[in-house]
Design a protein around this motif. Structure first.
Motif, short mmCIF file in Angstrom:
data_model
loop_
_atom_site.label_atom_id
_atom_site.label_comp_id
_atom_site.label_asym_id
_atom_site.label_seq_id
_atom_site.Cartn_x
_atom_site.Cartn_y
_atom_site.Cartn_z
N LEU A 1 6.46 5.59 -43.29
CA LEU A 1 5.44 5.22 -42.31
C LEU A 1 5.86 3.92 -41.66
O LEU A 1 6.25 2.97 -42.34
CB LEU A 1 4.09 5.00 -43.00
N GLY A 2 5.79 3.86 -40.36
CA GLY A 2 6.06 2.60 -39.68
C GLY A 2 7.50 2.45 -39.25
O GLY A 2 8.41 3.03 -39.84
N ALA A 3 7.72 1.68 -38.19
CA ALA A 3 9.03 1.55 -37.57
C ALA A 3 9.71 0.23 -37.90
O ALA A 3 10.82 -0.03 -37.44
CB ALA A 3 8.91 1.69 -36.05
N ARG A 4 9.09 -0.60 -38.72
CA ARG A 4 9.70 -1.91 -39.00
C ARG A 4 11.01 -1.73 -39.76
O ARG A 4 11.09 -0.97 -40.72
CB ARG A 4 8.74 -2.74 -39.85
N VAL A 5 12.02 -2.42 -39.27
CA VAL A 5 13.35 -2.29 -39.87
C VAL A 5 13.87 -3.68 -40.18
O VAL A 5 13.68 -4.59 -39.40
CB VAL A 5 14.30 -1.57 -38.90
N ALA B 1 5.37 2.35 -32.12
CA ALA B 1 4.58 3.49 -32.59
C ALA B 1 3.81 4.06 -31.41
O ALA B 1 3.15 3.35 -30.68
CB ALA B 1 3.63 3.06 -33.69
N SER B 2 3.95 5.36 -31.23
CA SER B 2 3.28 5.99 -30.10
C SER B 2 1.80 6.14 -30.38
O SER B 2 1.38 6.31 -31.51
CB SER B 2 3.94 7.35 -29.87
N GLY C 1 -4.76 11.79 -39.62
CA GLY C 1 -5.24 10.43 -39.52
C GLY C 1 -4.20 9.38 -39.86
O GLY C 1 -4.45 8.19 -39.76
N GLN C 2 -2.97 9.79 -40.24
CA GLN C 2 -1.95 8.77 -40.58
C GLN C 2 -1.00 8.61 -39.41
O GLN C 2 -0.59 9.59 -38.81
CB GLN C 2 -1.15 9.23 -41.81
N ASP C 3 -0.65 7.38 -39.13
CA ASP C 3 0.31 7.12 -38.06
C ASP C 3 1.70 7.50 -38.53
O ASP C 3 2.18 7.03 -39.54
CB ASP C 3 0.27 5.61 -37.72
N ILE C 4 2.31 8.39 -37.78
CA ILE C 4 3.64 8.88 -38.20
C ILE C 4 4.74 8.00 -37.62
O ILE C 4 5.63 7.56 -38.31
CB ILE C 4 3.84 10.35 -37.77
N GLY C 5 4.69 7.72 -36.34
CA GLY C 5 5.67 6.80 -35.77
C GLY C 5 7.06 7.40 -35.66
O GLY C 5 7.31 8.51 -36.11
N PRO C 6 7.97 6.66 -35.11
CA PRO C 6 9.28 7.23 -34.77
C PRO C 6 10.27 7.32 -35.92
O PRO C 6 11.35 7.80 -35.73
CB PRO C 6 9.81 6.27 -33.70
N ALA D 1 13.37 10.39 -35.05
CA ALA D 1 14.24 9.72 -36.01
C ALA D 1 15.63 10.32 -36.02
O ALA D 1 16.56 9.74 -36.56
CB ALA D 1 13.64 9.79 -37.41
N ASP D 2 15.79 11.50 -35.43
CA ASP D 2 17.08 12.20 -35.47
C ASP D 2 18.02 11.77 -34.38
O ASP D 2 19.12 12.27 -34.28
CB ASP D 2 16.83 13.70 -35.28
#
Lengths: 92, 369
Positions: free
Chosen positions: A78-82, B10-11, B20-25, B31-32
């Motif tokens: 979950l989340g994009a923080r890297v 995050a979109s 209800g959970q933020d999936i994000g990139p 991610a691919d």
């Protein structure tokens, strides 16, 4: 196999040494969590021995979880923080 | 300092939520897009810096201060630009680990590389030279490089100028060049088709580029504008990676087929990068021109050397180049996707296989529209 190595290390210098060692083994996915790529059990034993020598067993703790491919497949992020340390390339 | 983390947000759309959970990139299809390799490229751009190796760590230092440190086994390539020093111990350590070391001046010209002692593949080299002596074989090997490049040039124009009629004549010309190349019965006709395609492509690209870039077509020595300066830098980096791929497979990078044998020119490396020029380098140049990472005035004009990028522009272009090299694409040799960098190495292996087995055919990378 992938071995998840996570640590809580009380001293800054010891922590830096362990992080330096582990950064050569695999991806630092979080500040104190490494997904290490270990090619054989003997290599895993060597890594554990090296870390054992770096830590203070009274004050620190390091945990090793072996992940099979099914467990890895089910990994969910979950989340994009890297982390800075996970850069795909470096321009200095 | 660049990586991929800072570029994604995050979109807020429904597609990025699940229960209800933020999936994000970092999950799902987004991610691919890029490969995240263990072993990465290190570009040293800071002048008067020193690259050293100590205790399995590569360090870049300047004036006693460590600018960057990374474990050696996480490095696959070190490229130094301009006044970058290497200790002799570092050079030997890098060579031992088979890490590419390339030195060039700040424009990307005058590239030299550290070549570790490698075991050549004599059977493969003999096949290379035998093929070069046979015009029919040479033509068979050279043709797919041209077909790949011209096809990918057309893709570039489609992607960058969608629904723009002014690009149609060039796309049609590229189609005709491709037909000519398909049916060419001599190397001269094949090379002519390649040249005509390049002219049409650069003419269309430059005509549709904003005038402040002063881009009027491909011109090399010296590059007269920042677009050509970036193209030259990108092609040099790509050529060096192709030389490395040749060495890894046992091919002689100086014996090419489409490119004639010229003393000092890595003709086979130049052959191998043809299909990747539009998809990797031209794409990176176009990206930085259009997303504002590089501005049209971020360069200096010198009387003899032509256009030279300023430091910020060079760093931005290198980041864009690496992003393209790490971008996944369909592999021509097998199913699945891999980064352009991996595919370049796979294409070198594929070419080696074609040299050893005449019934095998080389399929170029097809950049999809």
């Amino acid at each position: 196999m992938i071995v998840l190595v996570t640590y809580d290390i009380a001293d800054d210098d010891r922590r830096a040494d362990v992080a330096l060692l582990l950064s050569g083994c695999g991806a630092r996915v979080q500040l104190s969590v490494f997904e290490c790529d270990v090619s054989s059990r003997p290599q895993l034993h060597v890594m554990r021995k090296q870390i054992r020598e770096l830590i203070d067993p009274a004050a620190d703790q390091v945990r090793f979880y072996e992940l099979d491919s099914e467990a890895l497949r089910r990994r969910y992020v979950l989340g994009a923080r890297v982390l800075e340390e996970r850069r795909d390339f470096t321009i200095v | 300092m660049s990586g991929f983390g800072g570029r994604w947000r995050a979109s807020q759309t429904a597609a990025s939520e699940f229960l209800g959970q933020d999936i994000g990139p970092t999950t799902g299809a987004a991610a691919d897009h890029l490969v995240h390799p263990m072993a990465t490229s290190v570009f040293v751009v800071t002048q008067d810096s020193l690259v050293r190796v100590r205790e399995g760590r590569l360090r870049v230092e300047k004036n006693e201060e460590t600018l960057h440190a990374v474990a050696l086994n996480k490095v696959r390539q070190v490229v130094g630009f301009g006044r970058v020093g290497f200790t002799s111990y570092a050079l030997r350590a890098l060579g031992r680990e088979r890490i590419d070391v390339v030195l060039m001046d700040e424009d990307g010209s005058d590239a030299v590389r550290l070549v570790p002692v490698e075991a050549p593949h004599p059977g493969l080299r003999r096949a290379q030279y035998r093929a070069a002596e046979d015009d029919g074989e040479t033509l068979r090997l050279a043709r797919p490089f041209v077909l790949g490049k011209v096809g990918n040039q057309a893709t570039a124009l489609h992607r960058w100028f969608p629904a723009d009629d002014r690009v149609q004549p060039a796309v049609a010309a590229l189609g005709r060049c491709r037909e000519t190349a398909l049916g060419a019965t001599s190397l001269d006709v094949l090379r002519g088709a390649e040249g005509a395609a390049a002219r049409a492509y650069f003419q269309a690209w430059s005509a549709l580029t904003a005038p402040e870039w002063q881009f009027h077509g491909r011109q090399r020595r010296p590059p007269p504008d920042p677009v050509n300066a970036m193209l030259s830098l990108g092609y040099t980096l790509l050529t060096n990676e192709a030389i490395s791929a040749c060495h890894a497979v046992g091919l002689d990078p100086f014996q090419g087929y489409l490119h004639r044998f010229h003393h000092g020119a890595p003709s086979l490396a130049l052959d191998l990068i043809e299909e990747l020029r539009p998809a990797v380098v031209d794409a990176a140049v176009h990206t930085v021109m259009t997303n504002g990472a590089v501005s049209a005035w971020e360069h200096e004009l010198h009387s003899h050397d032509g256009c030279r990028l300023v430091d910020k522009a060079r760093r931005a272009f290198l980041a864009a180049y690496e992003n393209r090299m790490l971008t996944k694409t369909a592999r021509p040799d097998e199913d699945g996707r891999a980064s352009y960098r991996t595919v370049l190495h796979a294409q070198a292996r594929s070419l080696a296989a074609c040299l050893l087995d005449r019934s095998a055919s080389y399929r170029p990378v097809a950049w999809r529209v």
